[in-house]
Write an enzyme that holds these catalytic residues in place. Structure first.
Site, mmCIF file in Angstrom:
data_model
loop_
_atom_site.group_PDB
_atom_site.id
_atom_site.type_symbol
_atom_site.label_atom_id
_atom_site.label_comp_id
_atom_site.label_asym_id
_atom_site.label_seq_id
_atom_site.Cartn_x
_atom_site.Cartn_y
_atom_site.Cartn_z
ATOM 1 N N SER A 119 94.012 -12.811 35.961
ATOM 2 C CA SER A 119 94.680 -12.000 34.948
ATOM 3 C C SER A 119 93.723 -11.041 34.253
ATOM 4 O O SER A 119 94.132 -10.303 33.364
ATOM 5 C CB SER A 119 95.339 -12.912 33.906
ATOM 6 O OG SER A 119 94.422 -13.861 33.413
ATOM 7 N N HIS A 140 98.711 -10.304 40.705
ATOM 8 C CA HIS A 140 98.863 -10.996 39.432
ATOM 9 C C HIS A 140 100.323 -11.217 39.067
ATOM 10 O O HIS A 140 101.033 -10.276 38.695
ATOM 11 C CB HIS A 140 98.157 -10.196 38.327
ATOM 12 C CG HIS A 140 98.244 -10.840 36.980
ATOM 13 N ND1 HIS A 140 98.318 -10.121 35.810
ATOM 14 C CD2 HIS A 140 98.267 -12.155 36.615
ATOM 15 C CE1 HIS A 140 98.388 -10.952 34.791
ATOM 16 N NE2 HIS A 140 98.362 -12.188 35.258
ATOM 17 N N GLU A 152 101.655 -7.500 39.012
ATOM 18 C CA GLU A 152 100.643 -6.439 38.981
ATOM 19 C C GLU A 152 99.879 -6.436 40.300
ATOM 20 O O GLU A 152 99.392 -7.479 40.742
ATOM 21 C CB GLU A 152 99.650 -6.671 37.833
ATOM 22 C CG GLU A 152 100.151 -6.229 36.484
ATOM 23 C CD GLU A 152 99.088 -6.382 35.398
ATOM 24 O OE1 GLU A 152 98.935 -5.455 34.593
ATOM 25 O OE2 GLU A 152 98.429 -7.446 35.353
ATOM 26 N N ASN A 190 97.685 -7.704 30.238
ATOM 27 C CA ASN A 190 96.812 -8.456 29.333
ATOM 28 C C ASN A 190 95.883 -7.558 28.521
ATOM 29 O O ASN A 190 95.407 -7.963 27.460
ATOM 30 C CB ASN A 190 96.018 -9.501 30.118
ATOM 31 C CG ASN A 190 96.886 -10.693 30.463
ATOM 32 O OD1 ASN A 190 97.682 -11.148 29.647
ATOM 33 N ND2 ASN A 190 96.765 -11.201 31.682
#
Length: 291
Positions: A119, A140, A152, A190
């Protein structure tokens, strides 16, 4: 390249969720973990989650049985060697991920695509440790994987177009939506989400508000489905801290400095839901704020 078989390294919350969605999409899945107990727990979790889908009319019982039959488990990393795609979904620690790739490489076929569910960690750096940086990508998934729509896709500097196109087709077959992110610390989701959570912890640390008031403020004042501290507990406070450290070290900006209170909770082993204590205590019938 058409992907038919998928290996997943790590049978925790992310790994079992990834196995769930791949099996549902018709892929043959081999789930690996060094701990056989984790593998048994993962299969039980997948079965329970699929049964919930059956009870809600979202999945036919025969489709659930077929999906479960497509999932096998192994504690031997080398068993993943012949598969078309391998997804590393271990803990968010670069040394552990590198050790996994080192253990996998002697057994992989030349065409196997290697990916990480990291992440936050540099895909280019992880790929450079392997013999196939052109066939290495960040893959991800969001938590919980069976529910969340986004994946992702992160290309390292050496990732080739064929690898990217192959994984784009896989995401489409899973019925999810791909977002392409550049290989910068924490990518898109994130990079935005974790500083917000970290700021919520600072707000608690500085006494601006209690756990309850902070979470209610964001739920009722910003229409968030879950408060930031509740979300941190769901993600895992160790994971939140690891991502903030990557942001702080990778971007060199003091605005990404992890809150000392977040570090203290992690040092105490209060990691959130998975340890039954974090910003909330989950050991009773109703979660109770710990501050």
């Amino acid at each position: 390249m058409e992907i038919r078989s998928v290996g997943i390294v790590g049978a925790g919350q992310m790994g079992n969720g990834i196995a769930h969605v791949f099996a549902m999409a018709g892929y043959d899945v081999l789930l690996n973990d060094v701990n056989p107990e984790m593998l048994s727990r993962a299969i039980a979790t997948i079965d329970k989650n699929m049964e919930r889908q059956v009870s809600r009319g979202k999945l036919a019982a025969e489709d659930k049985a077929a999906a479960m039959a497509r999932i096998r488990t192994t504690a031997v990393l080398a068993d993943l060697g012949p598969l078309d795609l391998v997804i590393e979904a271990a803990t968010e620690k670069e040394a552990i991920k590198n050790a996994i790739f080192d253990g996998l490489l002697p057994h992989l076929g030349p065409d196997t695509i290697l990916t990480s569910n990291t992440s936050s960690i540099s895909i280019t750096r992880l790929a450079s440790r392997t013999d196939r940086p052109e066939k290495f990508m960040g893959f991800h998934f969001m938590n919980p994987v069976p529910v969340m729509q986004l994946v992702e896709l992160i290309r390292g500097i050496a990732t080739d177009k064929a690898t990217y196109d192959t994984l784009l087709a896989v995401v489409d077959k899973l019925g999810k939506t791909a977002a392409s992110a550049e290989d910068f610390p924490a990518f898109i989701v994130n990079r935005i989400l974790m500083p917000m959570i970290n700021e919520a912890v600072y707000t608690l640390y500085e006494g601006v508000g209690s756990v309850k008031s902070i979470d209610e403020s964001l739920k009722l004042g910003a229409n968030h489905p879950m408060g930031p501290l509740e979300l941190a507990d769901f993600i895992g406070l160790d994971t939140c801290l690891a991502i903030m450290n990557v942001l702080h070290e990778g971007l060199g900006d003091t605005k990404y400095r992890p809150c000392p209170l977040l570090a203290k909770y992690v040092e105490a082993g209060w990691l959130g839901r998975k340890t039954q204590r974090g910003f909330y205590d989950y050991r009773g019938e109703v979660p109770v704020p710990t501050r």
